[in-house]
Write a protein that holds these residues in place. Structure first.
Motif, PDB file in Angstrom:
ATOM      1  N   LYS A  40       0.832  -1.218   0.000  1.00 29.28           N
ATOM      2  CA  LYS A  40       0.000   0.000   0.000  1.00 29.28           C
ATOM      3  C   LYS A  40       0.864   1.264   0.000  1.00 29.28           C
ATOM      4  CE  LYS A  40      -4.113  -1.727  -0.221  1.00 29.28           C
ATOM      5  NZ  LYS A  40      -4.851  -1.577  -1.487  1.00 29.28           N
ATOM      6  N   ALA A  41       2.066   1.179   0.588  1.00 29.97           N
ATOM      7  CA  ALA A  41       2.963   2.344   0.576  1.00 29.97           C
ATOM      8  C   ALA A  41       3.361   2.678  -0.856  1.00 29.97           C
ATOM      9  CB  ALA A  41       4.201   2.075   1.432  1.00 29.97           C
ATOM     10  N   LYS A  42       3.432   1.648  -1.696  1.00 35.54           N
ATOM     11  CA  LYS A  42       3.756   1.866  -3.113  1.00 35.54           C
ATOM     12  C   LYS A  42       2.499   2.274  -3.891  1.00 35.54           C
ATOM     13  CE  LYS A  42       5.941   1.545  -7.084  1.00 35.54           C
ATOM     14  NZ  LYS A  42       6.633   2.768  -7.538  1.00 35.54           N
ATOM     15  N   GLU A  43       1.425   1.494  -3.744  1.00 37.65           N
ATOM     16  CA  GLU A  43       0.200   1.772  -4.514  1.00 37.65           C
ATOM     17  C   GLU A  43      -0.357   3.162  -4.214  1.00 37.65           C
ATOM     18  OE1 GLU A  43      -1.357  -2.881  -4.384  1.00 37.65           O
ATOM     19  OE2 GLU A  43      -2.635  -1.291  -3.594  1.00 37.65           O
ATOM     20  N   ASN A  44      -0.182   3.595  -2.949  1.00 38.57           N
ATOM     21  CA  ASN A  44      -0.742   4.873  -2.499  1.00 38.57           C
ATOM     22  C   ASN A  44       0.180   6.045  -2.854  1.00 38.57           C
ATOM     23  OD1 ASN A  44      -2.781   6.302  -0.923  1.00 38.57           O
ATOM     24  ND2 ASN A  44      -1.243   6.540   0.681  1.00 38.57           N
ATOM     25  N   GLY A  45       1.326   5.748  -3.443  1.00 42.55           N
ATOM     26  CA  GLY A  45       2.281   6.816  -3.772  1.00 42.55           C
ATOM     27  C   GLY A  45       2.919   7.433  -2.547  1.00 42.55           C
ATOM     28  N   GLY A  46       3.066   6.634  -1.484  1.00 43.42           N
ATOM     29  CA  GLY A  46       3.685   7.132  -0.255  1.00 43.42           C
ATOM     30  C   GLY A  46       2.755   6.941   0.922  1.00 43.42           C
ATOM     31  N   ILE A  47       3.187   7.445   2.079  1.00 48.02           N
ATOM     32  CA  ILE A  47       2.402   7.278   3.304  1.00 48.02           C
ATOM     33  C   ILE A  47       1.408   8.432   3.444  1.00 48.02           C
ATOM     34  CG2 ILE A  47       2.520   7.045   5.826  1.00 48.02           C
ATOM     35  CD1 ILE A  47       3.936   4.786   4.377  1.00 48.02           C
ATOM     36  N   GLY A  48       1.895   9.662   3.309  1.00 47.49           N
ATOM     37  CA  GLY A  48       1.051  10.828   3.589  1.00 47.49           C
ATOM     38  C   GLY A  48       0.823  10.949   5.085  1.00 47.49           C
ATOM     39  N   ALA A  49      -0.269  11.585   5.481  1.00 51.40           N
ATOM     40  CA  ALA A  49      -0.578  11.693   6.912  1.00 51.40           C
ATOM     41  C   ALA A  49      -0.796  10.279   7.457  1.00 51.40           C
ATOM     42  CB  ALA A  49      -1.831  12.540   7.124  1.00 51.40           C
ATOM     43  N   ILE A  50      -0.203   9.970   8.602  1.00 48.23           N
ATOM     44  CA  ILE A  50      -0.308   8.595   9.121  1.00 48.23           C
ATOM     45  C   ILE A  50      -1.761   8.220   9.405  1.00 48.23           C
ATOM     46  CG2 ILE A  50       2.050   8.343   9.953  1.00 48.23           C
ATOM     47  CD1 ILE A  50       1.111   9.120  12.752  1.00 48.23           C
ATOM     48  N   GLU A  51      -2.590   9.212   9.748  1.00 45.22           N
ATOM     49  CA  GLU A  51      -4.012   8.928   9.994  1.00 45.22           C
ATOM     50  C   GLU A  51      -4.675   8.428   8.706  1.00 45.22           C
ATOM     51  OE1 GLU A  51      -2.422  11.650  10.982  1.00 45.22           O
ATOM     52  OE2 GLU A  51      -2.766  11.889  13.143  1.00 45.22           O
TER      53      GLU A  51
END
Ligand SMILES: O=c1[nH]c(=O)c2[nH]c(=O)[nH]c2[nH]1
Length: 298
Positions: free
Chosen positions: A67-78
């Motif tokens: 998901k860290a890859k598919e989402n293009g990163g983490i962003g806000a941890i929430e």
């Protein structure tokens, strides 16, 4: 015999993940630790070892990385915790709820003689930002905060007027060091907020209140810090603190013929006072399962 399985949850704890964004020579890094736990139809895995509903903890770990890859990163941890919780609950009909806890570690670019470095970083600050997202069917709760924001005031703190009993030796003081490591957790009302902006604002209000409150007790400072946050953030229902009182004892320099007007202290590491409280709105929506398995707070 009347024995049955009670509450349960399972998953992969402390999945360490560093995501590098390297679209340009100026890299960005995100550094997190994710604990994924799931709840659902887990009767038979416990009672007879039937694993047909047991989404492996190894699969949960892989999902975090993917998901860290598919989402293009983490962003806000929430947002990332909500995304994981929603994924697990919507993809698998035997998963009814999830608890996703994320800690994040900040990094700043190293300042060099030629300016901020493109791909070299130094850990930022002393605190760790945290979130716990709990999902139960359609309901979602977000509790965020931080651990270990270490602060100290070299004056502006008094402590007197406490009961003097047979066992009291503590001298009263109108000028002492006040030092603590702030651990705070606050419960949001709803989701869909600008998490990063709120986090930065809460953090700065807590620091401002610590600095500007003339303290008569660490308890009073704590309460003022919480009240300030709730007054400025209607989207926060309550805030909980656990704060050590890191004692600094004046060293007796008189054997050496020296005075010590609040200049030289012994910084004790233990024992320490332990001050804990919740500051809450009286009209806050019920906490539901938000605080489940978040230990260490009253
Ligand atoms: O701010 C303080 N609160 C206390 O409850 C306490 N007790 C104590 O010994 N020192 C302090 N300081």
């Amino acid at each position: 015999m009347g024995i049955r399985l009670g509450d349960n949850q399972y998953g992969k704890a402390e999945v360490r993940l560093v995501r590098v964004t390297r679209d340009t020579p100026v890299h960005e890094i995100e550094d997190v630790c994710v604990t994924s736990q799931l709840r659902g139809d887990m009767e038979s895995v416990h009672t007879v070892g039937d694993n047909s509903n047991c989404l492996a903890t190894d699969t949960q770990k892989n999902t975090v990385y993917a998901k860290a890859k598919e989402n293009g990163g983490i962003g806000a941890i929430e947002d990332f915790a909500l995304l994981l919780a929603q994924h697990f609950v919507s993809e698998h009909d035997y998963i009814h709820g999830a608890r996703q806890e994320i800690h994040s570690y900040g990094w700043n670019r190293i300042d060099t003689a030629n300016g901020p470095h493109d791909h070299s970083f130094v850990r930022a600050g002393s605190e760790t930002r945290t979130t716990v997202v709990t999902k139960d069917g359609d309901q979602e709760w977000v509790v965020s905060g931080f651990d270990g924001l270490t602060v100290l005031k070299s004056t502006g703190s008094e402590f007197h007027g406490y009961p003097k009993t047979h066992y009291t030796t503590l001298p009263e003081t109108t000028d002492r060091i006040l030092a603590t490591d702030i651990t705070a957790r606050w419960r949001y009302i709803g989701t869909g907020l600008d998490w990063d902006k709120t986090y930065a604002s809460v953090r700065s209000q807590l620091l401002e209140a610590f600095a500007t409150t003339h303290s008569l007790a660490l308890q009073q400072t704590l309460y003022t810090m919480g009240r300030t946050v709730l007054e400025n953030h209607p989207e926060i229902a309550e805030i909980k603190f656990s704060m050590p009182n890191n004692h600094h004892f004046l060293v007796d320099l008189s054997p050496f013929g020296l005075d010590n007007p609040n200049e030289v202290f012994f910084a004790a590491d233990r024992p320490y006072g332990k001050i804990e409280a919740t500051v809450e709105r009286d009209d806050a929506p019920a906490a539901g399962r938000a605080w489940e398995s978040i230990p260490g707070f009253v």
